[in-house]
Design a protein around this motif. Sequence first.
Motif, PDB file in Angstrom:
ATOM      1  N   ALA A  96       0.824  -1.151  -0.108  1.00 42.29           N
ATOM      2  CA  ALA A  96      -0.040  -0.015   0.053  1.00 42.29           C
ATOM      3  C   ALA A  96       0.862   1.349  -0.018  1.00 42.29           C
ATOM      4  O   ALA A  96       0.336   2.188  -0.558  1.00 42.29           O
ATOM      5  N   CYS A  97       2.180   1.381   0.604  1.00 41.44           N
ATOM      6  CA  CYS A  97       2.832   2.483   0.702  1.00 41.44           C
ATOM      7  C   CYS A  97       3.409   3.100  -0.609  1.00 41.44           C
ATOM      8  O   CYS A  97       3.991   2.296  -1.303  1.00 41.44           O
ATOM      9  N   PRO A  98       2.988   4.121  -0.982  1.00 43.29           N
ATOM     10  CA  PRO A  98       3.501   4.904  -1.976  1.00 43.29           C
ATOM     11  C   PRO A  98       4.800   5.075  -1.991  1.00 43.29           C
ATOM     12  O   PRO A  98       5.404   5.525  -3.083  1.00 43.29           O
ATOM     13  N   PHE A  99       5.501   5.052  -1.027  1.00 44.32           N
ATOM     14  CA  PHE A  99       6.857   5.431  -1.022  1.00 44.32           C
ATOM     15  C   PHE A  99       7.900   4.436  -0.840  1.00 44.32           C
ATOM     16  O   PHE A  99       8.929   4.534  -0.688  1.00 44.32           O
ATOM     17  N   GLY A 100       7.330   3.331  -0.564  1.00 44.27           N
ATOM     18  CA  GLY A 100       8.229   1.956  -0.668  1.00 44.27           C
ATOM     19  C   GLY A 100       9.009   1.988   0.902  1.00 44.27           C
ATOM     20  O   GLY A 100       9.998   1.198   1.009  1.00 44.27           O
TER      21      GLY A 100
ATOM     22  N   GLN B 106       5.358   4.772  -5.712  1.00 45.07           N
ATOM     23  CA  GLN B 106       4.454   4.055  -6.581  1.00 45.07           C
ATOM     24  C   GLN B 106       2.929   4.052  -6.130  1.00 45.07           C
ATOM     25  O   GLN B 106       2.578   3.732  -5.255  1.00 45.07           O
ATOM     26  N   GLY B 109       0.075   2.064  -5.229  1.00 47.93           N
ATOM     27  CA  GLY B 109      -0.407   1.543  -3.840  1.00 47.93           C
ATOM     28  C   GLY B 109      -1.474   2.079  -3.291  1.00 47.93           C
ATOM     29  O   GLY B 109      -2.498   1.333  -2.703  1.00 47.93           O
ATOM     30  N   TRP B 112      -4.370   0.013  -4.849  1.00 44.19           N
ATOM     31  CA  TRP B 112      -4.521  -0.902  -4.051  1.00 44.19           C
ATOM     32  C   TRP B 112      -5.299  -1.128  -2.780  1.00 44.19           C
ATOM     33  O   TRP B 112      -6.202  -1.766  -2.364  1.00 44.19           O
TER      34      TRP B 112
END
Lengths: 198, 368
Positions: A96-100, B106, B109, B112
Amino acid sequence: MARMKFLLDAERCTECNACVTACKNEHEVPWGINRRRVVTLNDGKPGERSISMACMHCTDAPCMAVCPVDCFYKTAEGVVLHSKDLCIGCGYCFYACPFGAPQYPQAGNFGTRGKMDKCTFCAGGPEASTTDASFAKYGRNRLAEGKLPLCAEMCSTKALLGGDGDVIAGIYRERVATRGYGSGAWGWATAYGAPSRT
Amino acid sequence: MKSANILRSLVVGAALLVAGAASAQAPAPAPAAPAAAPPPVVSTAAPPMSRLDGVSVPAAGPSSYQSPSMRPEAGLMSNDAELLRALAPTRGQVTIPDQKLATLIQPAGRDWRAAVKGPIRVVGSWLLLGMCCLLIAFYLLRGKIMIDSGMSGRTVERFNSFERFVHWMTAGAFVVLAITGLNITYGRYLLLPLLGPDAFTAISVAFKYLHNYLAFGFMLGIVLMFVLWVRHNIPSKIDLQWIAVGGGLFAKGVHPPAEKFNAGQKIIFWSVIVGGVAISVSGVWLMFPFFLGDVASMQLMQVIHAVVSLVLTAIVIAHIYIGSLGMEQAFDAMGTGQVDENWAKEHHGLWLAKLKGQAAPQYKMGHD
């Protein structure tokens, strides 16, 4: 109450990776885990920019929302933390994390990722702030010691700012006014939603 | 090493193709495999810039910042949702060993998250509860389906011991997998408040290992069931007759023709095989993170895994009902393997006739 945020001024980041190293050293982060990393876009081309990225401690944090065991919590200062005692290593926060930001200590086959690890904004975890147990799991709790995150504190060009959102936004705004152009507070809208004009 | 990577990207590509068909629910398709991704930020084109309002494309040099909309005092007024749409996933270079971290942002995410916390969770719960309500209503209206002509006292073997072993291995694994899987989606809302965080984590960890290891029993069962029963499950014209009268489920004395498996059982069979394969592939994909694909493919696989599992669980609930509470003697077929001849005559007349070497009974359409 301060609302803690990170801000990266891509005009200033020189990709020295000192923030990465400082983080690893300060928290004795295990091998293979990077709570912070520097990503260089357009390396060697015109317009190259480097961005130091870690957990942004989002306002509406996706990791908190999707965690099947609800192991995350947000401090009064807006820092997103989690309990490694409750984490089951499922990987949902990573999806879910957009930032990895979420990292796992093991390669992870057969569901053995181990407990998730991520940037704590140097604010430890649920344990008492100065205990060895807390240090072993989450690293040093600098906020409890009255200090700000080390990555930002020791950044030699002050590209990386960490602290109260209003204060660092003010510093950045001043810079933009002085040099006549911005460069983007990377990930701010993603992490903190629509920016507030103060 | 190189060939392994090529193999991996081939597998990813194939899976994304396969998944494409099923991705109506999926998060906005991962913006292409890394190899095919456009170079992250080379465009100096103005369009995204003019919307950015303070956040610039990093590739753009200072001269680009002179556009009228880029007022310095706009400062942090950023709209990087637009930026992300223009650039995502933004991939650069890192000097640390973990090359996965070269992806800066990304945004998929968030898609999702929206899928998992929205439609999948909500529709899934309606699906399962709806099926249960439907079955309760059916039971109240129709009751247990009895053998109309009563027990004959003579039995025939319906499933041999190996068939029953395969069925129960798969079934046992499936039930545990379903419960442990549902715990991931619904446990936070149903069990966590009851048990408290520590106990809930303890059972969730145990459930996770059960889920990961029993999966292999389930996958073996799927393969064996396919081998054992596929020849009995090829759709035929007879199935139309069965479907036309609703299998005789809704009225007494209605007994459409059926071979070893009737149309309803064929539907179960193919649901389990097709669904089971989809669940197995996506599950293995998630069990070995980054071995088969990147995070985008894992998001997609998780959605497939969740959606197909919920649908199959709803179907299996109906299967469990009709195989136990819903019909006299149905359980014995898989329990002892022996069924009463009258049961077989009513529900699988063509199969019984063939088994006993008799002429096939005559069926007329409609009620008899």
